[in-house]
Design a protein around this motif. Structure first.
Motif, mmCIF file in Angstrom:
data_model
loop_
_atom_site.group_PDB
_atom_site.id
_atom_site.type_symbol
_atom_site.label_atom_id
_atom_site.label_comp_id
_atom_site.label_asym_id
_atom_site.label_seq_id
_atom_site.Cartn_x
_atom_site.Cartn_y
_atom_site.Cartn_z
ATOM 1 N N GLU A 46 0.821 -1.213 0.000
ATOM 2 C CA GLU A 46 0.000 0.000 0.000
ATOM 3 C C GLU A 46 0.851 1.257 0.000
ATOM 4 O O GLU A 46 0.537 2.227 -0.706
ATOM 5 C CB GLU A 46 -0.932 0.000 1.210
ATOM 6 C CG GLU A 46 -2.091 -0.951 1.082
ATOM 7 C CD GLU A 46 -2.990 -0.936 2.313
ATOM 8 O OE1 GLU A 46 -3.005 0.094 3.028
ATOM 9 O OE2 GLU A 46 -3.667 -1.946 2.554
ATOM 10 N N GLU A 47 1.936 1.270 0.764
ATOM 11 C CA GLU A 47 2.842 2.416 0.785
ATOM 12 C C GLU A 47 3.447 2.652 -0.592
ATOM 13 O O GLU A 47 3.550 3.791 -1.055
ATOM 14 C CB GLU A 47 3.950 2.202 1.809
ATOM 15 C CG GLU A 47 3.503 2.260 3.241
ATOM 16 C CD GLU A 47 4.610 1.882 4.211
ATOM 17 O OE1 GLU A 47 5.773 1.712 3.777
ATOM 18 O OE2 GLU A 47 4.307 1.741 5.403
ATOM 19 N N GLU A 49 2.167 1.716 -3.503
ATOM 20 C CA GLU A 49 1.104 2.172 -4.405
ATOM 21 C C GLU A 49 0.807 3.650 -4.194
ATOM 22 O O GLU A 49 0.617 4.395 -5.159
ATOM 23 C CB GLU A 49 -0.156 1.341 -4.193
ATOM 24 C CG GLU A 49 -0.029 -0.078 -4.702
ATOM 25 C CD GLU A 49 -1.189 -0.959 -4.293
ATOM 26 O OE1 GLU A 49 -2.177 -0.447 -3.710
ATOM 27 O OE2 GLU A 49 -1.114 -2.180 -4.544
ATOM 28 N N ARG A 50 0.793 4.086 -2.918
ATOM 29 C CA ARG A 50 0.565 5.509 -2.634
ATOM 30 C C ARG A 50 1.653 6.385 -3.252
ATOM 31 O O ARG A 50 1.375 7.432 -3.822
ATOM 32 C CB ARG A 50 0.494 5.753 -1.122
ATOM 33 C CG ARG A 50 -0.931 5.817 -0.634
ATOM 34 C CD ARG A 50 -1.008 6.274 0.803
ATOM 35 N NE ARG A 50 -1.406 5.105 1.582
ATOM 36 C CZ ARG A 50 -0.679 4.528 2.527
ATOM 37 N NH1 ARG A 50 0.467 5.031 2.880
ATOM 38 N NH2 ARG A 50 -1.116 3.449 3.139
ATOM 39 N N LEU A 54 1.054 9.191 -6.097
ATOM 40 C CA LEU A 54 1.511 10.555 -5.819
ATOM 41 C C LEU A 54 2.385 11.078 -6.958
ATOM 42 O O LEU A 54 2.235 12.218 -7.403
ATOM 43 C CB LEU A 54 2.294 10.589 -4.502
ATOM 44 C CG LEU A 54 2.869 11.930 -4.094
ATOM 45 C CD1 LEU A 54 1.756 12.897 -3.700
ATOM 46 C CD2 LEU A 54 3.844 11.758 -2.942
#
Length: 111
Positions: A46-47, A49-50, A54
């Motif tokens: 998830e990190e 993907e964020r 961004l």
């Protein structure tokens, strides 16, 4: 015949190694250096993907670490496209770009 023997009693020619044997030794050494791909937990994914989203939305430079069995590869640039159906991203730097499979990425961080 004694002149052909060395101090250790071996024939002089016995020190030679055939090229096939040298390449076999190198391959065996490389196999011992090979490593397995790390398993990423859900939070790490998830990190990553964020950070990719961004970069896509705000044009933030990211550094991507790609898995390689011998040595990780680092690429830095901007995400210009994300294809969810093929699980690929397009990383662009200068005048070059590359499609990268999400499964090959082990780490993403912003610069």
């Amino acid at each position: 015949m004694a002149k052909k023997l060395d101090g250790n009693g071996l024939w002089e020619s016995s020190r030679m190694m055939l090229p096939e044997h040298k390449s076999r030794i190198r391959r065996d050494e490389l196999e011992t250096l090979r490593r397995d791909k790390p398993t990423l937990d859900d939070q790490k994914q998830e990190e990553m993907e964020r950070a990719l989203v961004l970069s896509l939305r705000n044009h933030v430079r990211v550094t991507i670490v790609l898995f390689d069995p011998f040595e990780d590869v680092r690429l830095s640039g901007f995400i210009t496209s994300i294809h969810a159906h093929t699980r690929e991203i397009k990383l662009q730097w200068a005048e070059e770009w590359k499609w990268i499979a999400l499964d090959n990425i082990v780490e993403v961080y912003t610069c």
